[in-house]
Scaffold this motif. Sequence first.
Motif, PDB file in Angstrom:
ATOM      1  N   ASP A  61      -5.219  -9.578  -0.600  1.00  0.00           N
ATOM      2  CA  ASP A  61      -6.712  -8.427  -1.249  1.00  0.00           C
ATOM      3  C   ASP A  61      -7.208  -7.224  -0.814  1.00  0.00           C
ATOM      4  O   ASP A  61      -8.357  -6.967  -0.607  1.00  0.00           O
ATOM      5  CB  ASP A  61      -7.398  -9.316  -0.682  1.00  0.00           C
ATOM      6  CG  ASP A  61      -7.536 -10.072   0.506  1.00  0.00           C
ATOM      7  OD1 ASP A  61      -7.433  -9.699   1.623  1.00  0.00           O
ATOM      8  OD2 ASP A  61      -8.749 -11.304   1.227  1.00  0.00           O
ATOM      9  N   GLU A  62      -6.420  -6.111  -0.188  1.00  0.00           N
ATOM     10  CA  GLU A  62      -6.318  -5.120   0.719  1.00  0.00           C
ATOM     11  C   GLU A  62      -6.809  -4.262  -0.607  1.00  0.00           C
ATOM     12  O   GLU A  62      -6.016  -4.696  -1.371  1.00  0.00           O
ATOM     13  CB  GLU A  62      -5.371  -5.161   1.667  1.00  0.00           C
ATOM     14  CG  GLU A  62      -6.075  -3.886   2.486  1.00  0.00           C
ATOM     15  CD  GLU A  62      -5.868  -4.376   4.239  1.00  0.00           C
ATOM     16  OE1 GLU A  62      -7.172  -5.326   3.775  1.00  0.00           O
ATOM     17  OE2 GLU A  62      -5.334  -3.748   4.888  1.00  0.00           O
ATOM     18  N   THR A  63      -7.722  -3.257  -0.402  1.00  0.00           N
ATOM     19  CA  THR A  63      -7.791  -1.650  -0.888  1.00  0.00           C
ATOM     20  C   THR A  63      -7.511  -1.329  -0.363  1.00  0.00           C
ATOM     21  O   THR A  63      -7.622  -0.586   0.561  1.00  0.00           O
ATOM     22  CB  THR A  63      -9.532  -2.103  -1.407  1.00  0.00           C
ATOM     23  OG1 THR A  63     -10.083  -1.101  -0.188  1.00  0.00           O
ATOM     24  CG2 THR A  63     -10.102  -3.305  -2.027  1.00  0.00           C
ATOM     25  N   SER A 115      -2.529   3.781  -2.929  1.00  0.00           N
ATOM     26  CA  SER A 115      -2.874   2.996  -3.727  1.00  0.00           C
ATOM     27  C   SER A 115      -2.303   1.244  -3.804  1.00  0.00           C
ATOM     28  O   SER A 115      -1.138   1.160  -3.244  1.00  0.00           O
ATOM     29  CB  SER A 115      -2.540   2.951  -6.054  1.00  0.00           C
ATOM     30  OG  SER A 115      -1.510   3.415  -5.518  1.00  0.00           O
ATOM     31  N   LEU A 175       0.948  -1.311   0.158  1.00  0.00           N
ATOM     32  CA  LEU A 175      -0.488   0.024  -0.243  1.00  0.00           C
ATOM     33  C   LEU A 175       0.878   1.684  -0.039  1.00  0.00           C
ATOM     34  O   LEU A 175       1.541   1.327   0.628  1.00  0.00           O
ATOM     35  CB  LEU A 175      -0.854   0.208   1.386  1.00  0.00           C
ATOM     36  CG  LEU A 175      -1.898   0.678   1.770  1.00  0.00           C
ATOM     37  CD1 LEU A 175      -2.819   1.262   0.698  1.00  0.00           C
ATOM     38  CD2 LEU A 175      -2.559   1.024   3.359  1.00  0.00           C
ATOM     39  N   GLU A 206      -8.553   1.369  -0.085  1.00  0.00           N
ATOM     40  CA  GLU A 206     -10.080   2.663   0.287  1.00  0.00           C
ATOM     41  C   GLU A 206     -10.055   2.140   1.433  1.00  0.00           C
ATOM     42  O   GLU A 206     -10.924   2.631   2.613  1.00  0.00           O
ATOM     43  CB  GLU A 206     -11.544   2.003  -0.386  1.00  0.00           C
ATOM     44  CG  GLU A 206     -11.626   3.116  -1.349  1.00  0.00           C
ATOM     45  CD  GLU A 206     -10.405   2.459  -3.028  1.00  0.00           C
ATOM     46  OE1 GLU A 206     -10.427   0.702  -3.062  1.00  0.00           O
ATOM     47  OE2 GLU A 206     -10.365   3.111  -3.850  1.00  0.00           O
TER      48      GLU A 206
END
Length: 398
Positions: free
Chosen positions: A236-238, A272, A194, A240
């Motif tokens: 699988d983390e976003t 991102s 991230l 957001e």
Amino acid sequence: MALVAREAGVRTQVVIVGAGPAGLLLGRLLEQAGIDAVILERRSRDYVLSRIRAGVLEAGSVALLERVGLATRMHAEGLVHDGCSLAFDGDVQRIDFQALTGRSVMVYGQTEVTRDLMDARDASGGVTVYEAADVVLHGFDGAHPRVGYRRDGVAHEIACDFIAGCDGFRGVSRASIPPAALDVAERVYPFGWLGVLVDQPPAAHELIYASHARGFALSSMRSPTRSRYYLQVPSDETAEAWSDAAFWDELRRRLPPAAAAALRTGPSIEKSVAPLRSFVAEPLRFGRLFLAGDAAHIVPPTGAKGLNLALADVARLAQGFAEYYAEGSSAGIDAYSAAALRRIWKAERFSWWMTSLLHRFPDTDAFGRRIQRAEFDYLAGSTAAATALAENYTGLPM
Ligand code: RFL
Ligand code: PHB
């Protein structure tokens, strides 16, 4: 636009697919060798420049950009780094690149390298077609390749001698090669990075790669006033799912205490998640189609190698094309794949090793964590071990 005039000929020597760093540098090198090329890029120029990616140039990449006359802004605005730090559960070890190898790296963002290459191409009148949709490669298994595309709904086709597939991991070039003709080796890591960009001075003057029981963190920068930070997160983390406050809290936990205390936070200007992957498709040639950069190989970003590998590939490929057109010799293009792969696999090894050393894996048990600690202690206590890291990080010979 220049293309329209040139379109009448609908022929060039090399069609380059993709205007990332690989495609643009290849265009520059071919232009300097007097070889005609057209670059086809699926996205707009602004979109390409808006992608936030790599930040570190090896010594050899710096020399290459100097060689093609694109070093003025890099030397004025880039930051020379003579070392970096590794941290393990708060303990810090500096790796002194200069003392160990006599070399440094340059912190100068991929966005800036791309902008310099685009500006130079505009100034010299080189043809780049942005927003080229539906690029299709034909006939590259024979003597007369052609590349089709659509622009503003109008179909075009360019005949050429060679196609250079510089269109990244998800491009059309590698996908156009019969799967049976490629050997693929891949490892997908169970985590991503991230990334956050922020207009604040960096937490430390040099990069800090931090291994922490909660996961990896990286403190990097783009300039004295713009910082780039990364956190290891599940794949699988976003983005957001992470508020700015949550990001800064977690970064503070994972960075060594002095850097955590010096951390200056602010609103993120980009956030991102990038997946981590090791991937090589070989050979890098099928008939008259050559693959270079991310189109052929991916490394996890831990070793800061992806951009540098892309630049090294096209330097070698351009040399092969130059020999072909100047001397009528295909020795250079015939040797390209095997020679480039020898270097690529060393960078794959280094990037995998840095990733294994610094990240928390789902199956990292007490034994695994102690082995990572022993590796860190070995780096801290052995000039030989630290030199191996510094030699790879600053870049193996092109
Ligand atoms: P690119 O940059 O992906 O460019 C490919 C271009 O091709 C276009 N394209 C097409 N064009 C026409 N038709 C099609 N069908 C097309 N399909 C795609 C795309 O729009 C694009 O413009 O590949 P290239 O040129 O090979 O360059 C590779 C580098 O971008 C990449 O390796 C690095 O960014 C990797 N990387 C890092 N590398 C480093 O050396 N040091 C670093 O510190 C570093 N940090 C990073 C990174 C990559 C990251 N992400 C997001 C993947 C940090 C991150 C977060
Ligand atoms: C970055 O600044 O984006 C960066 C730096 C070093 C890496 C990866 C990314 O290893």
